[in-house]
Design a protein around this motif. Structure first.
Motif, PDB file in Angstrom:
ATOM      1  N   MET A   1     -14.938  24.864  -1.920  1.00 37.25           N
ATOM      2  CA  MET A   1     -13.591  24.311  -1.764  1.00 37.25           C
ATOM      3  C   MET A   1     -13.361  23.233  -2.826  1.00 37.25           C
ATOM      4  N   THR A   2     -12.223  23.315  -3.492  1.00 36.26           N
ATOM      5  CA  THR A   2     -11.903  22.307  -4.500  1.00 36.26           C
ATOM      6  C   THR A   2     -11.484  21.007  -3.830  1.00 36.26           C
ATOM      7  N   GLN A   3     -11.692  19.890  -4.567  1.00 34.58           N
ATOM      8  CA  GLN A   3     -11.486  18.571  -3.967  1.00 34.58           C
ATOM      9  C   GLN A   3     -10.612  17.690  -4.856  1.00 34.58           C
ATOM     10  N   PRO A   4      -9.731  16.886  -4.253  1.00 33.82           N
ATOM     11  CA  PRO A   4      -8.941  15.928  -5.037  1.00 33.82           C
ATOM     12  C   PRO A   4      -9.799  14.736  -5.442  1.00 33.82           C
ATOM     13  N   PRO A   5      -9.324  13.941  -6.407  1.00 38.07           N
ATOM     14  CA  PRO A   5     -10.069  12.745  -6.794  1.00 38.07           C
ATOM     15  C   PRO A   5     -10.133  11.739  -5.642  1.00 38.07           C
ATOM     16  N   VAL A   6     -11.187  10.951  -5.648  1.00 40.77           N
ATOM     17  CA  VAL A   6     -11.306   9.816  -4.734  1.00 40.77           C
ATOM     18  C   VAL A   6     -11.250   8.551  -5.587  1.00 40.77           C
ATOM     19  N   PHE A   7     -10.229   7.751  -5.363  1.00 39.63           N
ATOM     20  CA  PHE A   7     -10.027   6.547  -6.161  1.00 39.63           C
ATOM     21  C   PHE A   7     -10.609   5.329  -5.459  1.00 39.63           C
ATOM     22  N   ASP A   8     -11.145   4.419  -6.275  1.00 40.34           N
ATOM     23  CA  ASP A   8     -11.621   3.119  -5.787  1.00 40.34           C
ATOM     24  C   ASP A   8     -11.133   2.094  -6.801  1.00 40.34           C
ATOM     25  N   THR A   9      -9.992   1.494  -6.536  1.00 40.39           N
ATOM     26  CA  THR A   9      -9.284   0.745  -7.573  1.00 40.39           C
ATOM     27  C   THR A   9      -9.512  -0.750  -7.438  1.00 40.39           C
ATOM     28  N   SER A  10     -10.435  -1.263  -8.241  1.00 41.13           N
ATOM     29  CA  SER A  10     -10.747  -2.691  -8.198  1.00 41.13           C
ATOM     30  C   SER A  10      -9.564  -3.535  -8.655  1.00 41.13           C
ATOM     31  N   TYR A  11      -8.762  -3.031  -9.610  1.00 48.29           N
ATOM     32  CA  TYR A  11      -7.629  -3.820 -10.107  1.00 48.29           C
ATOM     33  C   TYR A  11      -6.596  -4.042  -9.012  1.00 48.29           C
ATOM     34  N   ALA A  12      -6.455  -3.070  -8.116  1.00 48.02           N
ATOM     35  CA  ALA A  12      -5.495  -3.219  -7.021  1.00 48.02           C
ATOM     36  C   ALA A  12      -5.931  -4.264  -6.010  1.00 48.02           C
ATOM     37  N   ARG A  13      -7.192  -4.672  -6.086  1.00 45.05           N
ATOM     38  CA  ARG A  13      -7.678  -5.709  -5.177  1.00 45.05           C
ATOM     39  C   ARG A  13      -7.490  -7.114  -5.745  1.00 45.05           C
ATOM     40  N   LEU A  14      -6.974  -7.213  -6.965  1.00 45.27           N
ATOM     41  CA  LEU A  14      -6.641  -8.514  -7.539  1.00 45.27           C
ATOM     42  C   LEU A  14      -5.343  -9.021  -6.907  1.00 45.27           C
ATOM     43  N   PRO A  15      -4.997 -10.284  -7.124  1.00 47.44           N
ATOM     44  CA  PRO A  15      -3.758 -10.811  -6.524  1.00 47.44           C
ATOM     45  C   PRO A  15      -2.526 -10.014  -6.930  1.00 47.44           C
ATOM     46  N   ASP A  16      -1.520 -10.029  -6.085  1.00 46.72           N
ATOM     47  CA  ASP A  16      -0.327  -9.206  -6.281  1.00 46.72           C
ATOM     48  C   ASP A  16       0.397  -9.504  -7.590  1.00 46.72           C
ATOM     49  N   ARG A  17       0.289 -10.719  -8.119  1.00 50.41           N
ATOM     50  CA  ARG A  17       1.032 -11.041  -9.333  1.00 50.41           C
ATOM     51  C   ARG A  17       0.455 -10.372 -10.581  1.00 50.41           C
ATOM     52  N   PHE A  18      -0.649  -9.663 -10.459  1.00 49.39           N
ATOM     53  CA  PHE A  18      -1.242  -8.948 -11.586  1.00 49.39           C
ATOM     54  C   PHE A  18      -0.545  -7.612 -11.851  1.00 49.39           C
ATOM     55  N   PHE A  19       0.291  -7.159 -10.934  1.00 52.03           N
ATOM     56  CA  PHE A  19       0.868  -5.823 -11.061  1.00 52.03           C
ATOM     57  C   PHE A  19       2.048  -5.685 -10.115  1.00 52.03           C
ATOM     58  N   ALA A  20       2.749  -4.578 -10.259  1.00 50.37           N
ATOM     59  CA  ALA A  20       3.783  -4.189  -9.297  1.00 50.37           C
ATOM     60  C   ALA A  20       3.390  -2.839  -8.722  1.00 50.37           C
ATOM     61  N   ARG A  21       3.329  -2.757  -7.418  1.00 53.16           N
ATOM     62  CA  ARG A  21       3.032  -1.460  -6.815  1.00 53.16           C
ATOM     63  C   ARG A  21       4.222  -0.530  -7.057  1.00 53.16           C
ATOM     64  N   GLN A  22       3.921   0.650  -7.570  1.00 54.76           N
ATOM     65  CA  GLN A  22       4.993   1.537  -8.002  1.00 54.76           C
ATOM     66  C   GLN A  22       4.532   2.984  -7.955  1.00 54.76           C
ATOM     67  N   ASP A  23       5.206   3.797  -7.171  1.00 48.75           N
ATOM     68  CA  ASP A  23       4.922   5.235  -7.178  1.00 48.75           C
ATOM     69  C   ASP A  23       5.553   5.878  -8.398  1.00 48.75           C
ATOM     70  N   PRO A  24       4.927   6.923  -8.951  1.00 46.40           N
ATOM     71  CA  PRO A  24       5.588   7.690 -10.000  1.00 46.40           C
ATOM     72  C   PRO A  24       6.873   8.323  -9.472  1.00 46.40           C
ATOM     73  N   VAL A  25       7.804   8.594 -10.378  1.00 43.13           N
ATOM     74  CA  VAL A  25       9.045   9.262 -10.015  1.00 43.13           C
ATOM     75  C   VAL A  25       8.831  10.769 -10.146  1.00 43.13           C
ATOM     76  N   PRO A  26       9.000  11.547  -9.084  1.00 46.45           N
ATOM     77  CA  PRO A  26       8.739  12.991  -9.162  1.00 46.45           C
ATOM     78  C   PRO A  26       9.592  13.683 -10.230  1.00 46.45           C
ATOM     79  N   VAL A  27       9.072  14.787 -10.732  1.00 50.43           N
ATOM     80  CA  VAL A  27       9.781  15.570 -11.744  1.00 50.43           C
ATOM     81  C   VAL A  27      10.134  16.940 -11.167  1.00 50.43           C
ATOM     82  N   ARG A  28      11.030  17.633 -11.874  1.00 50.67           N
ATOM     83  CA  ARG A  28      11.632  18.845 -11.328  1.00 50.67           C
ATOM     84  C   ARG A  28      10.658  20.021 -11.247  1.00 50.67           C
ATOM     85  N   ALA A  29       9.989  20.339 -12.365  1.00 57.65           N
ATOM     86  CA  ALA A  29       9.202  21.579 -12.411  1.00 57.65           C
ATOM     87  C   ALA A  29       7.949  21.368 -13.257  1.00 57.65           C
TER      88      ALA A  29
END
Length: 475
Positions: A1-29
Motif C-alpha cells: 500500500m502506498t503511503q503519504p508523507p509524514v511531516f514533522d515541522t520544527s519551524y512550525a513550533r517556533l513562535p507565531d510571529r515567524f510565519f503566517a499559517r496559510q493553506d495553499p489555494v486549490p487549482v482547477r485541474a
C-alpha cells in the motif's frame, strides 16, 4: 500500500510571529509534469503515492496530509541594495519537514501555491516557464555536486497565469531544501529590535545546520566558510545567480531561488542576464563581493547576541573579512582543477587569470573552452587560435609536474550545462504541451560529465539567432 508523507515541522513550533499559517489555494485541474523519483526515495517518500491522484493533489496544494502544517515564512531583505522591511513568502508555502531514513531533515515547499499575507498585491502563482527553469537548473546543480535546493516535482494547474498582459499556463514546483532560513529571516527580526526572536532563530539555525557552533560568532564564521566555498563553485561553472538579494541567500549554504539565473556562454567577467539588474550589481565577477556584503548584513543581525557592542563589532567584522581569503583559496582550488592541477598554489593564479583574460578578449565559450582542455579542442573556441597557443606552452610546462592532469580536468569540467537557449526551447515546446525536450534536457543534465553521444547536440554553444541575453524572475 502506498503511503503519504509524514511531516514533522520544527519551524512550525517556533513562535507565531515567524510565519503566517496559510493553506495553499486549490487549482482547477492539476496534472503531473515531472516527478523526481530518485529524490523521493532519498527523502523516504513513496514515489508511487506521489505519482498517484492523492500525491498529485498534494503537490498542487489541493489536499494536505493530516501531518502537514502549511505556512508562509516571514522575512525581510535588501533587494538590489534597497531595504524592504517586510517581504516573506508571497507565492510559496512550506508544507512541512520530512525526516529521511538517515535522520536528515528537509523542507518541502510549494512555489506558486497562491496568495499569502506576504504577496504584496501579487497573485501568488507561477507560470510554467520559471517552474521548468528552476527544475532543470536546480537538478543540474545537484548533478554537478554544488549545494542546492532540489526539485521534487512539477505539476500543471489547468489555470492561466497573467504575466505582462498575456495568459500563460500555470504550474507549481515542489522545492526541497535543507531549510529556507535566509539572511533576510534574521533581518526581519533585527529590524524590529526583536532580540528574543533573534535568539530563538539563532538557536534553531545552529541546531539544524551548525551543531558544532556554540556561540553566534561561531555560527557567523561557519556561515561565512560555507558561502565562500559555494560562490567559488558558482564561479567555476560560469553561473550567474542574477538576484543575490539578502532574502535569496540561504544560511544552510545551498543555492536558492533560481529566478533570472543563467550560465554563461561566451566568457566575460561583467556578464549580466537578469532583466531587472539594470546596473550590473549582480554581474558574474561581482558575486563574491555581493556575498560578502550580504554576510555583513547577517553579521549585523547577530550583534545583539554577541555581548558588548565594541568587541562584538570587532569580532563580527573580522569574521566577515575572513570571506575574501577563504573564497580566494576555494576559487584557486576549483579553477586549478579546471586546468588539471591537483593542488594549485598562488604561483598558479596568474596562469589561470591569463587564460580567462584571453577568453574574454577572444569571446571564447566558458564551458567549451575548459572542457576543450580535456579533449584538445580548446583553441577552436578562440577567434584567433594563436591567443590560446600563446598560453598553452606555459600551461603544458606546468602540467609536466602533475601526475594525472587529464583525470583532474575531466572531473572538474562538465560536458553539458543548462544553456539558456536550450532551456528556452524546452519551455516554448512545453507551452505547446510538448514536454519531450524538457525531459530529454533533464536526462542529459543529470550526467554532466559523461560525453554521451546521444546528447552531443546539447553541448553546442548557441548560434547568433539562438542567443538568450535576458532572463526574467517569473513573478
Amino acid at each position: 500500500m502506498t503511503q503519504p508523507p509524514v511531516f514533522d515541522t520544527s519551524y512550525a513550533r517556533l513562535p507565531d510571529r515567524f510565519f503566517a499559517r496559510q493553506d495553499p489555494v486549490p487549482v482547477r485541474a492539476p496534472a503531473l509534469i515531472a516527478l523526481n523519483r530518485d529524490l523521493a526515495v532519498r527523502l523516504g517518500l513513496d514515489p508511487d503515492w506521489l505519482a498517484g491522484p492523492d500525491g498529485v493533489a498534494m503537490l498542487a496544494g489541493n489536499t494536505m496530509p493530516a501531518s502537514a502544517t502549511p505556512l508562509a515564512m516571514a522575512y525581510a531583505g535588501h533587494q538590489f541594495g534597497g531595504w524592504s522591511h517586510s517581504l516573506g513568502d508571497g507565492r510559496a508555502i512550506l508544507l512541512g519537514e520530512v525526516v529521511t531514513p538517515d535522520g536528515a531533515r528537509f523542507d518541502l515547499q510549494l512555489k506558486g501555491a497562491g496568495q499569502t499575507p506576504f504577496s504584496r498585491r501579487g497573485d501568488g502563482r507561477a507560470w510554467l516557464g520559471p517552474v521548468l527553469r528552476e527544475y532543470l537548473v536546480s537538478e543540474a546543480f545537484a548533478a554537478l555536486d554544488i549545494p542546492t535546493t532540489r526539485a521534487l516535482a512539477a505539476v500543471s494547474t489547468g489555470e492561466v497565469v497573467v504575466r505582462e498582459a498575456s495568459g500563460r499556463p500555470g504550474a507549481i514546483l515542489t522545492r526541497v531544501a535543507s531549510s529556507h532560513i535566509r539572511v533576510g529571516t534574521f533581518q526581519y527580526f533585527a529590524a524590529r529590535d526583536d532580540v528574543p526572536a533573534l535568539e530563538t532563530l539563532c538557536k534553531h539555525l545552529i541546531d539544524r545546520h551548525y551543531p558544532q557552533s556554540e556561540t553566534p560568532l561561531d555560527l557567523l564564521r561557519a556561515v561565512v566558510a560555507r558561502q565562500a566555498d559555494l560562490i567559488a563553485q558558482w564561479m567555476a561553472v560560469g553561473f550567474i545567480h542574477g538576484v543575490m538579494n539578502t532574502d535569496n541567500m540561504a544560511l544552510s549554504g545551498e543555492t536558492i531561488d533560481f529566478g533570472p539565473c543563467a550560465f554563461m556562454d561566451v566568457y566575460h567577467p561583467n556578464t549580466v542576464f537578469s532583466s531587472i539588474d539594470q546596473y550590473g550589481r549582480y554581474a558574474y565577477a561581482n558575486q563574491p563581493q555581493i556575498a560578502a556584503w550580504n554576510l555583513a548584513q547577517f553579521a549585523s543581525c547577530l550583534l545583539p547576541l554577541m555581548g558588548p557592542e565594541g568587541p562584538a563589532i570587532e569580532a563580527a567584522t573580522e569574521a566577515v573579512h575572513g570571506f575574501a581569503p577563504q573564497f580566494q583559496a576555494a576559487w584557486l582550488r576549483r579553477f586549478g582543477a579546471k586546468i588539471g592541477l591537483a593542488r594549485a598554489d598562488e604561483d598558479d593564479r596568474a596562469l589561470i587569470e591569463d587564460l580567462l583574460s584571453r577568453m574574454a578578449t577572444e569571446r571564447a565559450d566558458f564551458t567549451r573552452t575548459f572542457r576543450g582542455l580535456v579533449t584538445g579542442r580548446a583553441r577552436n573556441e578562440f577567434i584567433d587560435p594563436a591567443a590560446f597557443d600563446g598560453w598553452e606552452a606555459r600551461w603544458q610546462a606546468r602540467l609536466a609536474a602533475e601526475a594525472a592532469p587529464q583525470a583532474v580536468m575531466a572531473r572538474a569540467n562538465p560536458v553539458r550545462i543548462p544553456r539558456n537557449h536550450r532551456i528556452e526551447a524546452a519551455i516554448v515546446a512545453a507551452v505547446e504541451d510538448d514536454f519531450a525536450p524538457f525531459h530529454r534536457l533533464g536526462a542529459a543534465l543529470a550526467r554532466p560529465f559523461d560525453p554521451a553521444p546521444e546528447f552531443s547536440d546539447l553541448e553546442a554553444a548557441p548560434r547568433p539567432e539562438e542567443r538568450v541575453e535576458r532572463t526574467f524572475c517569473g513573478t
